[in-house]
Design an enzyme around this catalytic site. Structure first.
Site, PDB file in Angstrom:
ATOM      1  N   CYS A  72       2.055  -1.135  15.374  1.00  0.00           N
ATOM      2  CA  CYS A  72       2.032  -1.025  13.911  1.00  0.00           C
ATOM      3  C   CYS A  72       1.330  -2.202  13.250  1.00  0.00           C
ATOM      4  CB  CYS A  72       3.463  -0.904  13.408  1.00  0.00           C
ATOM      5  SG  CYS A  72       3.566  -0.686  11.636  1.00  0.00           S
ATOM      6  N   CYS A 130       6.668  -6.687   7.205  1.00  0.00           N
ATOM      7  CA  CYS A 130       7.799  -6.142   7.954  1.00  0.00           C
ATOM      8  C   CYS A 130       8.132  -7.116   9.079  1.00  0.00           C
ATOM      9  CB  CYS A 130       7.413  -4.785   8.540  1.00  0.00           C
ATOM     10  SG  CYS A 130       8.740  -3.955   9.430  1.00  0.00           S
ATOM     11  N   CYS A 157       7.076  -3.835  15.694  1.00  0.00           N
ATOM     12  CA  CYS A 157       6.646  -2.742  16.576  1.00  0.00           C
ATOM     13  C   CYS A 157       5.208  -3.001  17.028  1.00  0.00           C
ATOM     14  CB  CYS A 157       6.742  -1.390  15.872  1.00  0.00           C
ATOM     15  SG  CYS A 157       8.426  -0.983  15.367  1.00  0.00           S
ATOM     16  N   CYS A 164      -0.499   3.101   8.713  1.00  0.00           N
ATOM     17  CA  CYS A 164       0.335   2.180   7.926  1.00  0.00           C
ATOM     18  C   CYS A 164      -0.169   0.753   8.007  1.00  0.00           C
ATOM     19  CB  CYS A 164       1.764   2.147   8.478  1.00  0.00           C
ATOM     20  SG  CYS A 164       2.368   3.722   8.994  1.00  0.00           S
ATOM     21  N   GLU A 205       0.804  -1.222   0.000  1.00  0.00           N
ATOM     22  CA  GLU A 205       0.000   0.000   0.000  1.00  0.00           C
ATOM     23  C   GLU A 205       0.838   1.272   0.000  1.00  0.00           C
ATOM     24  OE1 GLU A 205      -1.986  -1.160   3.992  1.00  0.00           O
ATOM     25  OE2 GLU A 205      -2.101   1.000   3.886  1.00  0.00           O
ATOM     26  N   CYS A 228       3.675   8.483  -0.023  1.00  0.00           N
ATOM     27  CA  CYS A 228       4.287   7.638   1.004  1.00  0.00           C
ATOM     28  C   CYS A 228       4.339   6.222   0.435  1.00  0.00           C
ATOM     29  CB  CYS A 228       3.423   7.676   2.259  1.00  0.00           C
ATOM     30  SG  CYS A 228       3.929   6.508   3.525  1.00  0.00           S
ATOM     31  N   LEU A 278      11.511   7.016  17.113  1.00  0.00           N
ATOM     32  CA  LEU A 278      12.031   6.866  18.477  1.00  0.00           C
ATOM     33  C   LEU A 278      10.936   6.310  19.405  1.00  0.00           C
ATOM     34  CD1 LEU A 278      14.664   7.427  20.019  1.00  0.00           C
ATOM     35  CD2 LEU A 278      13.781   9.699  20.554  1.00  0.00           C
TER      36      LEU A 278
HETATM   37  N1  SAH Z   1       9.945   1.068   9.385  1.00  0.00           N
HETATM   38  C1  SAH Z   1      10.065   2.486   9.251  1.00  0.00           C
HETATM   39  C2  SAH Z   1       9.078   3.127   8.303  1.00  0.00           C
HETATM   40  C3  SAH Z   1       7.653   2.651   8.335  1.00  0.00           C
HETATM   41  S1  SAH Z   1       6.593   3.147   9.656  1.00  0.00           S
HETATM   42  C4  SAH Z   1      10.010   3.146  10.603  1.00  0.00           C
HETATM   43  O1  SAH Z   1       9.834   2.449  11.600  1.00  0.00           O
HETATM   44  O2  SAH Z   1      10.216   4.346  10.683  1.00  0.00           O
HETATM   45  C5  SAH Z   1       6.338   4.888   9.472  1.00  0.00           C
HETATM   46  C6  SAH Z   1       6.038   5.600  10.786  1.00  0.00           C
HETATM   47  O3  SAH Z   1       4.697   5.318  11.245  1.00  0.00           O
HETATM   48  C7  SAH Z   1       6.965   5.152  11.896  1.00  0.00           C
HETATM   49  O4  SAH Z   1       7.355   6.246  12.682  1.00  0.00           O
HETATM   50  C8  SAH Z   1       6.064   4.211  12.671  1.00  0.00           C
HETATM   51  O5  SAH Z   1       6.546   3.997  13.944  1.00  0.00           O
HETATM   52  C9  SAH Z   1       4.736   4.934  12.606  1.00  0.00           C
HETATM   53  N2  SAH Z   1       3.564   4.117  12.935  1.00  0.00           N
HETATM   54  C10 SAH Z   1       3.332   2.820  12.698  1.00  0.00           C
HETATM   55  N3  SAH Z   1       2.137   2.430  13.187  1.00  0.00           N
HETATM   56  C11 SAH Z   1       1.588   3.523  13.735  1.00  0.00           C
HETATM   57  C12 SAH Z   1       0.359   3.769  14.428  1.00  0.00           C
HETATM   58  N4  SAH Z   1      -0.539   2.802  14.645  1.00  0.00           N
HETATM   59  N5  SAH Z   1       0.146   5.027  14.850  1.00  0.00           N
HETATM   60  C13 SAH Z   1       1.039   6.018  14.647  1.00  0.00           C
HETATM   61  N6  SAH Z   1       2.204   5.840  14.025  1.00  0.00           N
HETATM   62  C14 SAH Z   1       2.486   4.602  13.582  1.00  0.00           C
END
Ligand code: SAH
Length: 346
Positions: free
Chosen positions: A118, A111, A115, A332, A91, A104, A214
């Protein structure tokens, strides 16, 4: 990669064409068709002889991303679900701002970073995306809307530093003066924090913007929401960011998804401000998007604003990420996740 012409540099295309007995200038023509004009296939390349077009289509078929679903939000944001040639789903999002159109893109199918907040990581990693497949997400959005794309953020599904070689090749093709020729300042790569990748990227001569996800200001807290924090400490990450800043001159952004009751206390403000100060990092607060499987709630707007005000009082440069496309599958990985889920139930 050896048959994937859209992932090749101009030099590599020239070699392939020389081996086919073609003159060198054809490489430039084909490169421009693929990247500047975003041609879907060889038939569009009208200044190539028909016999060559037929031979290329046979020997080096050009692949495209195919739209499976397109959702258009009331605020102009568009979310795309693409199928890659092998059927993998990916996506991407188009966001319309005053300063231009930002896309984006995803860097991997799924992945493996895990996290907790996510949706992209719920099914694990399926495979890496090729440079051409990252480009195609942008090109297909250009073709569909007929509008130029002025900014690109690698913030969709996947961890770009976990697909490093393809990422760098993608960035070189995207900024190539004979291709889309996007400014390096108009590109942002977001990483969950793989310090070796950050250091390596600093030395590529590709000064793109770097965002570090972070999300917590202490190692202990970070380990609770990001498994990658078990491998690298915040200190190691900041050291790598310092190298990046010194070599590229680009300001670093810390992404901080605000999760009620997890990372929004007074002491978080203090610790976060202390981390940002030496790097003059910009902090981007993201009200966490709820992911049903994870049980996180959306924070109140006033709590986000209060957190921002406190950080500002500590002298930190802060913004709140505008919520766009809330009426379509916002965060995402949610569109792809829903689609995979639906398909499994059939
Ligand atoms: N793997 C990379 C890029 C993809 S995620 C990374 O970790 O930066 C892009 C951003 O969206 C990251 O900062 C991620 O932590 C954040 N993100 C993912 N799921 C989210 C959610 N449910 N709410 C807010 N931010 C989220």
């Amino acid at each position: 990669m050896d048959k994937d012409l859209r992932s090749m540099t101009r030099g590599e295309i020239a070699e392939v064409l020389a081996a086919m007995g073609q003159p060198a200038y054809r490489a430039g023509q084909i490169f421009s068709w693929m990247h500047e004009k975003a041609a879907r296939n060889y038939d569009e390349m009208t200044n190539l002889p028909a016999a060559l077009r037929a031979r290329l289509a046979e020997e080096l078929p050009l692949t495209c991303a195919e739209i499976r679903e397109r959702q258009v939000s009331r605020d102009g944001t568009e979310k795309y679900l693409f199928a890659m040639p092998d059927g993998c789903l990916v996506e991407s999002v188009l966001m319309r701002y005053k300063f231009g159109n930002s896309v984006c893109i995803s860097s991997q199918v799924g992945c493996r970073m895990g996290c907790k907040f996510c949706a992209s990581t719920l099914e694990g990693l399926e495979r890496d995306l090729l440079p051409s497949e990252m480009l195609e997400q942008i090109y297909e959005i250009r073709r569909t809307t007929g509008e130029p794309v002025t900014h690109v953020v690698v913030m969709g599904t996947g961890e770009p530093m976990d697909n490093y070689e393809n990422l760098v090749r993608f960035l070189r093709l995207l900024t190539d003066e004979k291709g889309m020729h996007l400014s390096r300042r108009a590109i942002t790569v977001s990483t969950c924090g793989l310090p070796d990748g950050i250091r390596k990227l600093a030395g590529e001569g590709l000064p793109v913007n770097l965002a570090l996800s972070l999300h917590a200001a202490t190692d202990e807290k970070r380990r609770g929401i990001m498994p990658v924090a078990n491998r690298y400490t915040i200190a190691e990450l900041l050291e790598a960011c310092k190298v990046y800043f010194e070599k590229t001159g680009r300001q670093i952004t810390f992404e901080y998804a605000l999760i009620s009751g997890v990372n929004d206390a007074e002491e978080d403000v203090r610790q976060l401000a202390a981390l940002a100060a030496p790097l003059h990092a910009h902090i981007n607060l993201i009200p966490v998007n709820p992911v049903r499987e994870r049980g996180y709630r959306h924070p109140q707007d006033r709590d986000v604003q209060a957190f921002k005000n406190k950080l500002e009082k500590s002298g930190v440069n802060v913004s709140i990420r505008r919520v766009m496309g809330r009426d379509i599958d916002g965060a995402c990985g949610q569109l792809r996740h829903r689609r995979l889920h639906d398909e499994k139930q059939i």
